[in-house]
Design a protein around this motif. Structure first.
Motif, mmCIF file in Angstrom:
data_model
loop_
_atom_site.group_PDB
_atom_site.id
_atom_site.type_symbol
_atom_site.label_atom_id
_atom_site.label_comp_id
_atom_site.label_asym_id
_atom_site.label_seq_id
_atom_site.Cartn_x
_atom_site.Cartn_y
_atom_site.Cartn_z
ATOM 1 N N ILE A 1 44.795 30.712 45.572
ATOM 2 C CA ILE A 1 44.233 31.877 46.247
ATOM 3 C C ILE A 1 44.220 33.063 45.282
ATOM 4 O O ILE A 1 45.012 33.140 44.339
ATOM 5 C CB ILE A 1 45.007 32.254 47.531
ATOM 6 N N GLU A 2 43.287 33.975 45.520
ATOM 7 C CA GLU A 2 43.251 35.267 44.846
ATOM 8 C C GLU A 2 43.739 36.311 45.838
ATOM 9 O O GLU A 2 43.301 36.311 46.995
ATOM 10 C CB GLU A 2 41.836 35.608 44.390
ATOM 11 N N HIS A 3 44.639 37.199 45.420
ATOM 12 C CA HIS A 3 45.133 38.212 46.346
ATOM 13 C C HIS A 3 45.259 39.567 45.653
ATOM 14 O O HIS A 3 45.298 39.654 44.416
ATOM 15 C CB HIS A 3 46.482 37.794 46.947
ATOM 16 N N THR A 4 45.308 40.611 46.473
ATOM 17 C CA THR A 4 45.438 41.973 45.964
ATOM 18 C C THR A 4 46.579 42.685 46.679
ATOM 19 O O THR A 4 46.438 43.814 47.152
ATOM 20 C CB THR A 4 44.124 42.759 46.132
ATOM 21 N N GLU A 5 47.717 42.025 46.752
ATOM 22 C CA GLU A 5 48.862 42.583 47.460
ATOM 23 C C GLU A 5 49.356 43.875 46.823
ATOM 24 O O GLU A 5 50.040 44.669 47.478
ATOM 25 C CB GLU A 5 49.988 41.548 47.525
ATOM 26 N N ALA B 1 42.079 46.464 44.824
ATOM 27 C CA ALA B 1 41.087 45.476 45.243
ATOM 28 C C ALA B 1 40.136 45.087 44.128
ATOM 29 O O ALA B 1 39.336 44.158 44.297
ATOM 30 C CB ALA B 1 40.293 46.003 46.438
ATOM 31 N N MET B 2 40.189 45.774 42.989
ATOM 32 C CA MET B 2 39.312 45.436 41.868
ATOM 33 C C MET B 2 39.922 44.399 40.937
ATOM 34 O O MET B 2 39.218 43.842 40.100
ATOM 35 C CB MET B 2 38.966 46.698 41.070
ATOM 36 N N HIS B 3 41.236 44.147 41.066
ATOM 37 C CA HIS B 3 41.913 43.260 40.123
ATOM 38 C C HIS B 3 42.851 42.332 40.889
ATOM 39 O O HIS B 3 43.921 42.747 41.328
ATOM 40 C CB HIS B 3 42.707 44.064 39.095
ATOM 41 N N SER B 4 42.440 41.086 41.030
ATOM 42 C CA SER B 4 43.222 40.127 41.807
ATOM 43 C C SER B 4 44.335 39.494 40.984
ATOM 44 O O SER B 4 44.239 39.359 39.761
ATOM 45 C CB SER B 4 42.311 39.012 42.329
ATOM 46 N N ALA B 5 45.394 39.085 41.675
ATOM 47 C CA ALA B 5 46.415 38.195 41.138
ATOM 48 C C ALA B 5 46.193 36.812 41.742
ATOM 49 O O ALA B 5 45.420 36.652 42.698
ATOM 50 C CB ALA B 5 47.811 38.714 41.469
ATOM 51 N N LEU C 1 44.671 44.549 35.331
ATOM 52 C CA LEU C 1 43.869 43.480 34.745
ATOM 53 C C LEU C 1 43.599 42.435 35.809
ATOM 54 O O LEU C 1 44.506 42.026 36.539
ATOM 55 C CB LEU C 1 44.587 42.835 33.562
ATOM 56 N N GLY C 2 42.362 41.981 35.892
ATOM 57 C CA GLY C 2 41.987 41.048 36.936
ATOM 58 C C GLY C 2 42.113 39.599 36.520
ATOM 59 O O GLY C 2 42.041 39.251 35.333
ATOM 60 N N LEU C 3 42.306 38.735 37.510
ATOM 61 C CA LEU C 3 42.295 37.288 37.348
ATOM 62 C C LEU C 3 41.385 36.710 38.421
ATOM 63 O O LEU C 3 41.243 37.278 39.504
ATOM 64 C CB LEU C 3 43.702 36.703 37.498
ATOM 65 N N GLU C 4 40.758 35.580 38.132
ATOM 66 C CA GLU C 4 39.932 34.913 39.132
ATOM 67 C C GLU C 4 40.075 33.405 38.997
ATOM 68 O O GLU C 4 40.313 32.884 37.900
ATOM 69 C CB GLU C 4 38.465 35.319 38.997
ATOM 70 N N LEU D 1 41.569 26.194 36.015
ATOM 71 C CA LEU D 1 40.736 27.036 35.158
ATOM 72 C C LEU D 1 40.623 28.407 35.818
ATOM 73 O O LEU D 1 40.277 28.517 36.990
ATOM 74 C CB LEU D 1 39.354 26.400 35.005
ATOM 75 N N ILE D 2 40.947 29.443 35.041
ATOM 76 C CA ILE D 2 40.915 30.793 35.587
ATOM 77 C C ILE D 2 40.159 31.715 34.630
ATOM 78 O O ILE D 2 39.939 31.396 33.455
ATOM 79 C CB ILE D 2 42.337 31.354 35.822
ATOM 80 N N GLY D 3 39.756 32.869 35.137
ATOM 81 C CA GLY D 3 39.190 33.929 34.315
ATOM 82 C C GLY D 3 40.201 35.050 34.187
ATOM 83 O O GLY D 3 40.924 35.361 35.138
ATOM 84 N N HIS D 4 40.268 35.679 33.002
ATOM 85 C CA HIS D 4 41.203 36.787 32.781
ATOM 86 C C HIS D 4 40.508 37.903 32.010
ATOM 87 O O HIS D 4 39.421 37.725 31.459
ATOM 88 C CB HIS D 4 42.446 36.303 32.022
ATOM 89 N N GLN D 5 41.169 39.071 31.944
ATOM 90 C CA GLN D 5 40.628 40.255 31.276
ATOM 91 C C GLN D 5 41.565 40.798 30.204
ATOM 92 O O GLN D 5 41.528 41.985 29.888
ATOM 93 C CB GLN D 5 40.349 41.356 32.311
#
Length: 609
Positions: free
Chosen positions: A179-183, A187-191, A215-218, A232-236
Motif C-alpha cells: 500500500i501507499e500511505h500518507t500518514e 499527500a504529495m509524497h507517499s510512504a 521524498l515520494g515513493l510509489e 518494484l518501486i519508484g523513488h525520488q
C-alpha cells in the motif's frame, strides 16, 4: 449573464470540419491483458460515441462491449485469470460508487465486493486465485480503508487511516499486500507499507528528510513470480522519479541508477528477468529494456513523440500507446504492427509542436507552441493551461488545441512550476503560494509570446480545465490587463467552499499544498482563491461545470458566478449533467463548439474557417 444551450445537431460526415472529426474518430486505450490468460484483453473505446469498456479475445479477434451507461465508463480491471472484468459503478460521474463484475464472455453484472458500502475508490488489486481482491475505499467519515475481499466471505479490513492512502499491488502468490500511505500528512509524497492478508505489517519504507516526509515513493508492482518478494518501486532520492527493486523479505534495495535524464518509470517483464523502462524527458518519451542480471539497457525504436502507456507481453514484445502533436494516437507493438486499429472515420492530424524555453522567476520554463501552418503573427493566441497540477503537457495528440489551431489561433501550453517531468524541486515548488507561483511562470511565457511577435496582445485567451480552469479564473483576477478572454472548465473558483465540498483525498492534497485547512491558514486560502479577486476581472468569462463534480464541486462555482452577476460582468455559464468532465463525445464537441463561439463573438471573428 447568458445561459448557453449549445449547438444544433452534428453536420453530415462529408461536411464535418476536421476539429469535430478528431473528437468523433474512434479511439482506443492501451489494452490490458490477463496475466494467466494473455489472449484476453480489456480496453476503453469511444466507438459508440461514449467511452466504455470492451473485452477483446485475441485468439478469435472477437470484441464485445462490456459496459453501457449514459455517462460512460472508463475504470475497469481484468482479473489475472481472465475470468472476470471488474468495473466501477458511480452515479453520473460523481466518482462515488461500488465495484461490479461481469464474466469475460458476457453475462449479468453482480456486486464484486458485497458488504462494502459505496465510496470513492482508493485502488484495487485482484488475486490470481480468482476469488481474492484488495479493495481500497475513501469516504469523508472514515478516511481511507483497505479491505481483503474473498468470494463467499465477509470483507476483512486490513488498513484504516484518516489520511489518504491506496492499494499498490498484491503479490503473485497473494501472500503480500503493498500500500501507499500518507500518514505523515504530506499527500504529495507517499510512504510504502507491506502487509500480510491478516493486516500485520511485514515491511515499511519511508523516505524522510529532517523528520518530515519530503521524498515520494510509489508502488510499481510485485515480481510476477510465485514466492518472489521483490517489489518494484519508484523513488525520488536523486530529485526525480527512478525505479528501485526492494526485497520486502530481506530489506535489500537494488538501485538501478540508470543514466537517463528526466523521469524514469518501469514495469516487470512477465518472466521477472527484466524491466520495461519508460523514460520521459522534456515533454517526450522513449522505451528501453533493462536486464536485471547483467544490467544492460537496450533502447527500443519508437517514433519521436509521447508514449502514454506500455506493457510487455509474454512473447517479449512490447505494446504501447503512442502519439505526437501532429499524429493521432495508435496502439503499436515493437514487432512493427499496429495492435488495435478501430474501424470507422480516421482522425485528421494537426501541426507539430515547437519547443520554447523562457527564463522565469523559478528557473527555465518549458512551453509548447502550435500555430497554423503558413501564417505569420501576431496571432490571436490561446494559453491552454494543463490540469493537475501534478501533470505536464507533452508532444502528444490533443483534439482541443488542434481545434483552436484550425480556427486560426496559436496555442501555447506552459509546464509551469508544479508540473511533473522536470524534477522533484520543480513539482514541489507550489507550496503555500498556490496558484500565484504558476501564474508567474505563465506571465513570463506570455511576455515572451508578445515580444517574439507570435501573439497579438489584444487577443490573448487564458483557458484550461480543472486546475487549468482554476488558474484561468485566478489569472483573470490577478492579471486583469493581461488577458482579453477567459474560458474555464470545471474550475476551482472559491477555494474555501471547494475544500469543504470536495472528495476527501483532495482535501488532503489541499492541506499539503497550503499548509493546513481554511480555518488554520485562512490567509493562504484567501490569497489563492479566484473569488478574492473576482471584482478585478475585466475580460469576458466563460465557465463550464459538471453538476455532479466531486473534484471542483458546483456550489463553489455558483458562488463565483453570483459575484460576477453582482458586478455586471460579461460572462456565460454552461452546466452539464456529469462529473469532472464528460465521457460522451457529443457533449465534448458541444462544449468545444460553445468555447469557440464565445471566443469568436468576443474577439471579433476567426482568422481561418
Amino acid at each position: 449573464m447568458t445561459e448557453s444551450n449549445g449547438p444544433a445537431a452534428p453536420e453530415r460526415d462529408e461536411q464535418m470540419p476536421d476539429w469535430e472529426k478528431r473528437f468523433r474518430a474512434p479511439r482506443v486505450s492501451l489494452p490490458d491483458w490477463a496475466e494467466d490468460a494473455p489472449d484476453r484483453s480489456l480496453f476503453v473505446s469511444n466507438a459508440t460515441g461514449t467511452y466504455e469498456l470492451y473485452a477483446w479475445d485475441r485468439a478469435t479477434d472477437e470484441q464485445r462491449q462490456v459496459t453501457d451507461r449514459p455517462n460512460g465508463t472508463t475504470d475497469g480491471v481484468l482479473s489475472p485469470d481472465g475470468a472476470w472484468i471488474w468495473w466501477f459503478d458511480d452515479k453520473d460521474g460523481d466518482e462515488f460508487g461500488v465495484w461490479r463484475r461481469q464474466p469475460f464472455e458476457g453475462g449479468p453484472d453482480e456486486l464484486a465486493a458485497p458488504g462494502l458500502e459505496a465510496s470513492y475508490p482508493a485502488g484495487l488489486a485482484l488475486g490470481r486465485d480468482g476469488r481474492t481482491a484488495i479493495v481500497g475505499r475513501s469516504t469523508d467519515e472514515d478516511g481511507t480503508t483497505i479491505h481483503l475481499v474473498r468470494t463467499g466471505e465477509d470483507p476483512a479490513e486490513v488498513y484504516r487511516h484518516r489520511e489518504s492512502a491506496g492499494v499498490g499491488d498484491l503479490s503473485h502468490d497473494g501472500s503480500l499486500i503493498a500500500i501507499e500511505h500518507t500518514e505523515h500528512g504530506d499527500a504529495m509524497h507517499s510512504a510504502l507499507r507491506v502487509l500480510r492478508p491478516d493486516g500485520t505489517a511485514v515491511a515499511e519504507l519511508d523516505d524522510t528528510k529532517g523528520g518530515t516526509q519530503e521524498l515520494g515513493l510509489e508502488v510499481l508492482g510485485f515480481a510476477p513470480v510465485d514466492g518472489d518478494t521483490r517489489l518494484l518501486i519508484g523513488h525520488q532520492r536523486r530529485g526525480r522519479w527512478e525505479p528501485l527493486v526492494w526485497d520486502v523479505a530481506t530489506g535489500e534495495e537494488t538501485d538501478l541508477a540508470l543514466d537517463l535524464p528526466g523521469d524514469v518509470g518501469a514495469e516487470w517483464y512477465p518472466d521477472g528477468t527484466g524491466l520495461l523502462i519508460v523514460h520521459s524527458f522534456e515533454a517526450r518519451s522513449e522505451l528501453f529494456r533493462y536486464d536485471l542480471a547483467g544490467g544492460a539497457l537496450e533502447r527500443m525504436l519508437t517514433p519521436p513523440g509521447s508514449v502514454s502507456g506500455a506493457t510487455a507481453r509474454p512473447d517479449g514484445s512490447v505494446e504501447y500507446l503512442w502519439s505526437s502533436a501532429a499524429e493521432p494516437s495508435a496502439v503499436r507493438s515493437t514487432t512493427g504492427e499496429v495492435v488495435l486499429d478501430p474501424p470507422g472515420m480516421k482522425s485528421p492530424g494537426s501541426v507539430p509542436v515547437e519547443d520554447v524555453w523562457v527564463d522565469g522567476p523559478g528557473g527555465r520554463i518549458h512551453a509548447l507552441v502550435q500555430k497554423p501552418a503558413g501564417v505569420t503573427g501576431p496571432l490571436p493566441t490561446v494559453f491552454d493551461i494543463h490540469g493537475g497540477p501534478t501533470w505536464h503537457d507533452s508532444d502528444a495528440f490533443a483534439a482541443g488545441p488542434a481545434a483552436w489551431v484550425d480556427h486560426g489561433y496559436a496555442v501555447v501550453r506552459v509546464n509551469y512550476r508544479g508540473s511533473t517531468g522536470y524534477g522533484r524541486a520543480w513539482t514541489d515548488a507550489l507550496k503555500h503560494r498556490v496558484g500565484l507561483i504558476e501564474l508567474e511562470d505563465i506571465e513570463a511565457v506570455r511576455a515572451w509570446a508578445v515580444s517574439s511577435g507570435l501573439a497579438d496582445p489584444d487577443r490573448l485567451i487564458l483557458t484550461g480545465g480543472s486546475w487549468g480552469g482554476y488558474l484561468t479564473l485566478l489569472g483573470l483576477g490577478v492579471q486583469p490587463h493581461a488577458w482579453a478572454l477567459g474560458i474555464a472548465a470545471v474550475p476551482v473558483a472559491d477555494y474555501v467552499t471547494a475544500y469543504h465540498d470536495e472528495m476527501e483525498a483532495l482535501k488532503a492534497m489541499d492541506r499539503t499544498l497550503l499548509g493546513g485547512t481554511p480555518e488554520e491558514v485562512p490567509e493562504r486560502f484567501e490569497a489563492s482563491s479566484p473569488l478574492t479577486y473576482v471584482d478585478e476581472v475585466k475580460a469576458p468569462v466563460y465557465i463550464s461545470a459538471g453538476v455532479n463534480d466531486p473534484r471542483c464541486p458546483i456550489r463553489q462555482i455558483e458562488n463565483y458566478v453570483k459575484r460576477l452577476e453582482a458586478k455586471g460582468a460579461t460572462h456565460e455559464v454552461y452546466r452539464y449533467d456529469a462529473g469532472h468532465g464528460s465521457l460522451v463525445v457529443d457533449e465534448r464537441i458541444k462544449q468545444v463548439r460553445l468555447e469557440l463561439d464565445f471566443a469568436e463573438r468576443h474577439l471579433g471573428g476567426r482568422t481561418l474557417s
